[in-house]
Design an enzyme around this catalytic site. Structure first.
Site, mmCIF file in Angstrom:
data_model
loop_
_atom_site.group_PDB
_atom_site.id
_atom_site.type_symbol
_atom_site.label_atom_id
_atom_site.label_comp_id
_atom_site.label_asym_id
_atom_site.label_seq_id
_atom_site.Cartn_x
_atom_site.Cartn_y
_atom_site.Cartn_z
ATOM 1 N N THR A 38 0.851 -1.137 -0.065
ATOM 2 C CA THR A 38 -0.142 -0.119 -0.037
ATOM 3 C C THR A 38 0.835 1.327 -0.057
ATOM 4 O OG1 THR A 38 -1.876 1.140 1.370
ATOM 5 C CG2 THR A 38 -0.115 0.328 2.597
ATOM 6 N N GLN A 76 -0.476 5.365 6.914
ATOM 7 C CA GLN A 76 -0.059 4.489 5.846
ATOM 8 C C GLN A 76 1.014 3.458 6.055
ATOM 9 O OE1 GLN A 76 -2.506 4.916 3.969
ATOM 10 N NE2 GLN A 76 -2.158 3.158 2.540
ATOM 11 N N HIS A 108 0.476 -0.217 8.135
ATOM 12 C CA HIS A 108 -0.032 -1.125 7.310
ATOM 13 C C HIS A 108 1.030 -2.187 7.248
ATOM 14 C CE1 HIS A 108 -4.263 -0.466 5.723
ATOM 15 N NE2 HIS A 108 -3.713 0.899 5.494
ATOM 16 N N GLU A 137 -1.458 5.261 -5.205
ATOM 17 C CA GLU A 137 -2.742 4.385 -4.793
ATOM 18 C C GLU A 137 -3.794 5.333 -4.183
ATOM 19 O OE1 GLU A 137 -4.265 0.522 -1.806
ATOM 20 O OE2 GLU A 137 -2.304 1.558 -1.407
ATOM 21 N N HIS A 138 -3.086 6.294 -3.108
ATOM 22 C CA HIS A 138 -3.965 6.968 -2.523
ATOM 23 C C HIS A 138 -2.935 8.381 -2.476
ATOM 24 C CE1 HIS A 138 -4.292 3.372 0.023
ATOM 25 N NE2 HIS A 138 -5.627 3.589 -0.009
ATOM 26 N N ASP A 186 -10.552 4.878 3.667
ATOM 27 C CA ASP A 186 -10.285 3.349 4.161
ATOM 28 C C ASP A 186 -11.699 2.874 4.766
ATOM 29 O OD1 ASP A 186 -7.854 3.098 3.408
ATOM 30 O OD2 ASP A 186 -6.844 3.541 5.252
ATOM 31 N N GLU A 204 -7.841 -6.774 -46.555
ATOM 32 C CA GLU A 204 -7.252 -7.444 -45.832
ATOM 33 C C GLU A 204 -6.956 -8.911 -46.206
ATOM 34 O OE1 GLU A 204 -9.265 -7.381 -41.973
ATOM 35 O OE2 GLU A 204 -8.769 -5.030 -41.727
ATOM 36 N N HIS A 250 -14.593 -13.352 -45.683
ATOM 37 C CA HIS A 250 -15.564 -12.289 -45.148
ATOM 38 C C HIS A 250 -16.456 -11.606 -45.972
ATOM 39 C CE1 HIS A 250 -12.581 -13.076 -41.609
ATOM 40 N NE2 HIS A 250 -13.154 -12.188 -40.990
#
Length: 441
Positions: A240, A262, A265, A332-333, A366, A420, A425
């Protein structure tokens, strides 16, 4: 304790060169994959017996069954601290408010008269959710995974969380209580890579899932990588991280507290301050020591996290350069604590979630902001989003053309098919019109 990176004076490099200057935790998923692979295949071949064996090996518990009895889930809710229960209920309520608004509706576009493309959104049929239970217990992660899946309309939801020796081999009771509050009654006492393997392959007790979501350690990330393609995943969650973009108007006590929050964690958690104010940097450093001394998890988590290579104070010439740095970092944050923070936050391109001003700390997100806290890590915010209702939905295009609408465009399709070198097709259309190309309009 926390290192400094001085990027003042010279022009900031571009792209990858700037990213390489910024702190980041070492997180070698590829190396972990070699250890995870045989465990996953063992679960594939031996099912529940392998899960029970690994629970004894890794978690120190002896299980008879991996599925948690309904009675244990109900009892966990009955015995839950009422204040914790009220807080979980409020977290669920706010998350539902936000995630309910994310659901996409079926939409039909008329491309031409007689020709429509409809996009309908269909939920994944079955999802396996993972709630970690190692250093910390995260009932909030149960909420953040279950609510968007439920709001997306997923019919079958199962959850796995590691068995806990002190609770008789059951997952932590607060995890079970959160499941009860959410109405998730299929719960397994299985942790780490074995949980991902259980959901990917299925066992005697657990039907296979189409998708696995939820944060976890490096073994969970490695297992997700191993099964990518067989099952859908949300992300390979790494350690994190928080980045704070701040100027001289920020309160150093707030910034220090948020960095510490943080860091608690995990020893690999990243805490990064980007500022154009050396005075703020000094003040934040002075704040760290007394605040750390007053909290828990100091030596095992906070000190190694803040002193590790993944954390730093980054000095820049101005907030303009600060924006370039946080975009290169892709946190992340990301907290923005500057003058006119809302306007600065609006200019950020790369972040899992942005927290604006002094009254929106990451801790709010959170638990009770209503936003989701399952977010991209390791710089993946430059290309990936956090968990949402969309994560559990698949968009399916439904093409409906009349004979006339197809006739009108056949000459274009045939032309492109031949360009192509795929003549069959074009032939698939010509066969519908007597092998002649209708006149285009």
């Amino acid at each position: 304790m926390i290192s400094r990176i001085d990027l003042r004076g010279d022009a900031l490099p571009e792209g990858g060169a700037l990213r390489d200057l910024l702190p980041r935790a070492e997180f070698d998923v590829e190396a972990a994959l070699d250890k995870v692979r045989p465990i996953c295949e063992d679960v594939h071949h031996r099912g529940d017996a392998a899960l029970i064996e690994y629970a004894e090996k890794f978690d120190g518990v002896t299980l008879e069954h991996v599925r948690v009895p309904a009675k244990a889930i109900a009892e966990a809710l009955e015995q839950l601290d009422p204040e914790v229960g009220a807080a979980l209920e409020e977290s669920i309520r706010r998350a539902r408010i936000v995630h309910r608004e994310q659901r996409r509706e079926t939409h039909t576009t008329q491309v031409v008269p007689g020709g429509t493309v409809t996009e309908k959104w269909v939920p994944v049929e079955r999802v396996g959710l993972y709630a970690p239970g190692g250093r910390s217990v995260y009932p909030s992660s149960v909420i953040m995974n279950a609510v968007p899946a439920q709001e997306a309309g997923v019919e079958s939801i199962a959850l796995a969380s590691p068995p806990q020796k002190e609770f008789g081999g059951l997952p932590h009771p607060t995890i079970l209580a959160a499941c009860a509050l959410l109405g998730v009654d299929e719960v397994y006492a299985v942790g780490g890579a074995t949980a991902v393997a259980m959901f990917a392959y299925g066992t005697e007790s657990c039907a296979p899932a189409n998708m696995v979501t939820g944060p976890g350690n490096i073994w969970v990330a490695a297992a997700k990588r191993y099964f990518t393609g067989r099952i859908g995943i949300d992300a390979e969650a790494g350690p994190t991280e928080i980045a704070v973009l701040a100027d001289a108007t920020a309160d150093p006590a707030h910034v220090a507290a948020d960095l510490i929050s943080q860091a608690e964690h995990d020893p690999l958690a990243a805490a990064v301050l980007v500022t154009d104010s050396p005075e703020l940097a000094d003040a934040v450093e002075r704040e760290l020591e007394p605040q750390i001394a007053a909290t828990k998890h100091v030596e095992g988590r906070i000190v190694p996290a803040l002193s590790g290579r993944q954390s730093a104070i980054v000095l820049v010439d101005d907030i303009e350069d600060g924006l370039r740095v946080v975009d290169a970092y892709g946190a992340e944050h990301l907290e923005v604590q500057t003058a006119d923070a809302a306007a600065v936050a609006e200019r950020v391109r790369n972040a899992g979630a942005i927290f604006v001003g002094p009254w929106a700390p990451v801790s709010l997100g959170d638990y009770c902001a209503g936003s989701n806290h399952v977010l991209p890590t390791g710089g993946c915010a430059c290309h990936s989003s956090g968990l949402s209702v969309q994560s559990f939905l698949r968009g399916i295009h439904i093409v409906d053309y009349t004979r006339e609408a197809l006739a009108d465009v056949t000459h274009h399709v045939v032309t492109l098919a031949e360009a192509e070198d795929l003549p069959a097709h074009g032939a698939a259309l010509k066969a519908r019109f007597g092998w002649k190309v209708p006149d285009g309009k």
